[in-house]
Design an enzyme around this catalytic site. Structure first.
Site, PDB file in Angstrom:
ATOM      1  N   GLU A 108      -7.282   0.673  -4.319  1.00 23.56           N
ATOM      2  CA  GLU A 108      -7.268   0.521  -2.853  1.00 23.56           C
ATOM      3  C   GLU A 108      -8.584  -0.058  -2.320  1.00 23.56           C
ATOM      4  O   GLU A 108      -8.565  -0.967  -1.479  1.00 23.56           O
ATOM      5  CB  GLU A 108      -6.936   1.860  -2.197  1.00 23.56           C
ATOM      6  CG  GLU A 108      -5.463   2.236  -2.408  1.00 23.56           C
ATOM      7  CD  GLU A 108      -5.175   3.722  -2.266  1.00 23.56           C
ATOM      8  OE1 GLU A 108      -6.086   4.476  -1.882  1.00 23.56           O
ATOM      9  OE2 GLU A 108      -4.040   4.130  -2.561  1.00 23.56           O
TER      10      GLU A 108
ATOM     11  N   ASP B 269       0.889  -1.167   0.000  1.00 24.61           N
ATOM     12  CA  ASP B 269       0.000   0.000   0.000  1.00 24.61           C
ATOM     13  C   ASP B 269       0.922   1.210   0.000  1.00 24.61           C
ATOM     14  O   ASP B 269       1.547   1.529   1.011  1.00 24.61           O
ATOM     15  CB  ASP B 269      -0.882  -0.043   1.264  1.00 24.61           C
ATOM     16  CG  ASP B 269      -1.717   1.213   1.447  1.00 24.61           C
ATOM     17  OD1 ASP B 269      -1.669   2.098   0.575  1.00 24.61           O
ATOM     18  OD2 ASP B 269      -2.420   1.299   2.473  1.00 24.61           O
TER      19      ASP B 269
ATOM     20  N   ASP C 222     -12.573   5.734   2.757  1.00 25.90           N
ATOM     21  CA  ASP C 222     -11.140   5.785   3.051  1.00 25.90           C
ATOM     22  C   ASP C 222     -10.722   7.209   3.415  1.00 25.90           C
ATOM     23  O   ASP C 222     -10.655   8.081   2.540  1.00 25.90           O
ATOM     24  CB  ASP C 222     -10.379   5.285   1.806  1.00 25.90           C
ATOM     25  CG  ASP C 222      -8.883   5.183   2.055  1.00 25.90           C
ATOM     26  OD1 ASP C 222      -8.396   5.678   3.090  1.00 25.90           O
ATOM     27  OD2 ASP C 222      -8.188   4.598   1.198  1.00 25.90           O
TER      28      ASP C 222
ATOM     29  N   LYS D 147       2.908  11.179  -3.409  1.00 25.19           N
ATOM     30  CA  LYS D 147       1.847  10.509  -4.172  1.00 25.19           C
ATOM     31  C   LYS D 147       0.941  11.505  -4.898  1.00 25.19           C
ATOM     32  O   LYS D 147       0.403  11.219  -5.957  1.00 25.19           O
ATOM     33  CB  LYS D 147       1.022   9.659  -3.191  1.00 25.19           C
ATOM     34  CG  LYS D 147      -0.032   8.788  -3.833  1.00 25.19           C
ATOM     35  CD  LYS D 147      -0.553   7.818  -2.807  1.00 25.19           C
ATOM     36  CE  LYS D 147      -1.769   7.063  -3.262  1.00 25.19           C
ATOM     37  NZ  LYS D 147      -2.210   6.108  -2.255  1.00 25.19           N
TER      38      LYS D 147
END
Ligand code: AMP
Length: 577
Positions: A148, A9, A170, A71
């Site tokens: 994800e 992850d 999330d 990211k």
């Protein structure tokens, strides 16, 4: 043996690596008991490349040579200057991946060459390609890039049969997204996704930081320019700790000693924050996430009633307001028993094992099968009621679990409070099973509203420790209930359920509870009826024999089991009472 494929992850704030070993999913420890590698890269004084905790630690001092949240730039042509060189986002991400690869290799004692890496569902092709490139630069063949939410669904439902609609919510440190995922046997499909790339736990921290700065300005007349990046970094650290503490406690202290100097006088930060005030600060953020959840549902052409599960992912979902508001909005309990920080990596590892043809068991976590709580004078169905159930540790929470709530004395000069401890799910505490009680005596003679902090703490052995403390004086009373989880043998549990069923009309027991326990229930009911036969009068004995035969016949021949059960439990209940 097939070649091992690890699961990664690669997160905005933290990254994790997991493997499947002997069919079991294992998230790997990074450092000192932590499974999270901060997604931070930095250049040390001596020119060494730092990754993770050490890079994060130097951020406050050397922000110019530390890179966070790379990211966000994946797939763009953004360049990062570190020392003499400039790097692409894929290269910086590769440094993080390489570290995770090394951790896996050290753990396994073998070379690792392949990985499944997760990305947000909304990532474009360019962002996915940059993630693949990062893997290759790190020496990893990317066996698959998966979304994800898909990974989270795999972690929870790896062996699921049939169809399910899942909301994967999330909320991480800096990003939020919510996806609607359809699971059909072993195929997982993201139907729709929506979110905000700049919303997360960091915004919650910022609200607390603003509050602390305002307090310092009001209390000590500190000027704006005194809040240097170093001072802010210290307040941020205190704010994040307080935020995390508030997830399980009603009050937290923001403490930073020797924070500032004004006119040669040292200024300490020491400020109490209540969960109530904190929740007010973050409510607008939670509102935004709920709007996004509705947009995702519309995108999937579904409504809340079509959902079967809500999975919580990301560290910030540990904030109790998140699950409370989602449960109110959707009308389903949220699931977070797999550590919300680790479930995406676990799902990636499961996908890796599936690709290599290895067997995978479900992710195993210790959870409590019961809810534990106390009672208080509070609203129940629109009326004030003295035995309103206040759950502190909810069914399906991962254990060990610990939670504190604040209660207020209702009367002036109240010197004692009775604390009752229940196990059960009913809103009226009296319909749950009382498993303990104690009295706090000698409270200070205070006006109504004296704060009592009650803590429930449940350990892996099923030992429940409950304590209550008068906040003003620190006076404390506690009790330990040795086998809170195991203490109900099946029979007692069934009796309690039957009793509640009778009190409320059997239809009030949830379908799930009924089906889960039906087989056991029938058997216990028969044994109960048989044991009652001995001491009963002739008529009652005959009725019992008839009832038992009827139920046995129904079970053997597929007759009307519900009817037979209902008749026999009425009789048993009547004879017992
Ligand atoms: P992630 O990006 O998923 O690693 O999530 C990181 C965010 O979760 C950070 O903002 C953390 O401060 C936050 N977080 C971690 N633990 C908790 C907690 N127990 N309660 C509230 N927020 C938390």
């Amino acid at each position: 043996m097939s070649e091992r494929i690890i699961g990664i992850d690669l997160g905005t704030t933290n990254s994790e690596v997991a493997i499947v070993k002997d069919g079991k999913v294992e998230v790997l420890e990074i450092h000192n008991g932590s499974y999270l590698l901060p997604s931070v890269v930095g250049l040390a004084d001596d020119g060494c490349m730092l990754v993770g905790e050490s890079a994060a630690n130097q951020f406050a001092l050397y922000p110019e040579r530390t890179v966070k949240s790379i990211k966000r730039h994946m797939g763009s042509d953004y360049q990062i200057n570190l020392g003499e060189h400039s790097y692409t986002p894929a290269e910086i991400s590769a440094i993080i991946l390489k570290r995770l690869k090394t951790i896996a290799e050290q753990h396994l004692g073998e070379a690792v060459n392949k990985a499944v890496i997760t990305v947000p569902a909304f990532f474009s092709d360019a962002q996915r390609q940059a993630t693949r490139d990062a893997g290759r630069i790190a020496g990893l063949e990317v066996a698959r890039i998966i979304n994800e939410p898909t990974a989270a669904a795999l972690a929870y439902e790896s062996n699921h049969l049939g169809q399910k609609n899942i909301m994967a919510y999330d909320l991480g440190g800096g990003t939020f997204d919510v996806s609607i995922v359809r699971l059909e046997n072993d195929v997982v499909e993201v139907l729709a996704s929506h979110g905000n790339n700049h919303l997360g736990g960091d915004d919650f921290d910022q609200k607390i930081i603003d509050h602390a700065i305002q307090h310092l300005k009001d209390e000590f007349s500190i000027e704006e320019k005194a809040f240097t990046p170093q001072v802010i970094a210290r307040i941020r650290r205190a704010a994040e700790s307080a935020k995390i503490y508030l997830s399980n406690n009603p009050f937290a202290m923001l403490d930073e000693e020797y924070l500032l100097k004004k006119n040669n006088k040292v200024i300490h930060l020491s400020l109490e924050l209540s969960r109530h005030d904190y929740e007010e600060m973050i409510t607008p953020f939670i509102d935004q996430t709920l709007q996004a959840a509705h947009i995702a549902l519309e995108g999937a052409n579904l409504s809340v009633s079509d959902l079967d599960e809500i999975l919580l992912i990301g560290g910030a979902t540990r904030t109790p307001l998140v699950s409370q508001r989602l449960e109110q909005e959707v009308g389903l309990p949220t699931r977070n028993e797999i550590d919300p920080d680790l479930c995406v990596a676990s799902g990636a590892a499961i996908q890796g094992a599936v690709i290599s043809g290895d067997k995978v068991n479900s992710v195993l976590v210790d959870i409590t099968p019961y809810t534990f709580g106390t009672s208080a004078l509070s609203m129940l169905d629109g009326e004030m009621y003295p035995y309103t159930y206040v759950p502190l540790i909810r069914k399906n929470s991962a254990i060990p679990a610990r939670h504190t709530e604040v209660f207020f004395t209702p009367h002036d000069n109240q010197e004692r409070v009775d604390v009752m401890i229940y196990q059960g799910e009913e809103k009226d505490a009296l319909n749950n099973t009382e498993i303990g009680r104690y009295t706090i005596e000698g409270l200070s003679k205070a006006p109504a509203g004296n704060e009592i902090l009650t803590t429930f703490s449940l350990d892996l052995n099923g030992i429940l420790h409950v304590s209550s403390k008068e906040k003003a004086t620190g006076m404390e009373v506690s009790i330990t209930i040795d086998n809170a989880i195991a203490r109900f043998d099946e029979e007692e549990l069934e009796q309690a359920k039957m009793r509640i069923g009778q009190l409320l009309g059997d239809g009030s027991l949830s379908e799930q509870a009924r089906s889960d326990n039906q087989r056991n229930h029938n058997q216990i009911l028969i044994e109960k009826a048989e044991s009652l036969m001995e001491g009963s009068g002739e008529d009652d004995r005959e009725d019992l024999v008839d009832g038992v035969e009827r139920l046995k016949d129904a079970l053997a021949q597929g007759g009307d089991i519900d009817d037979a059960v209902s008749q026999l439990s009425d009789l048993v209940f009547y004879l017992e009472s």
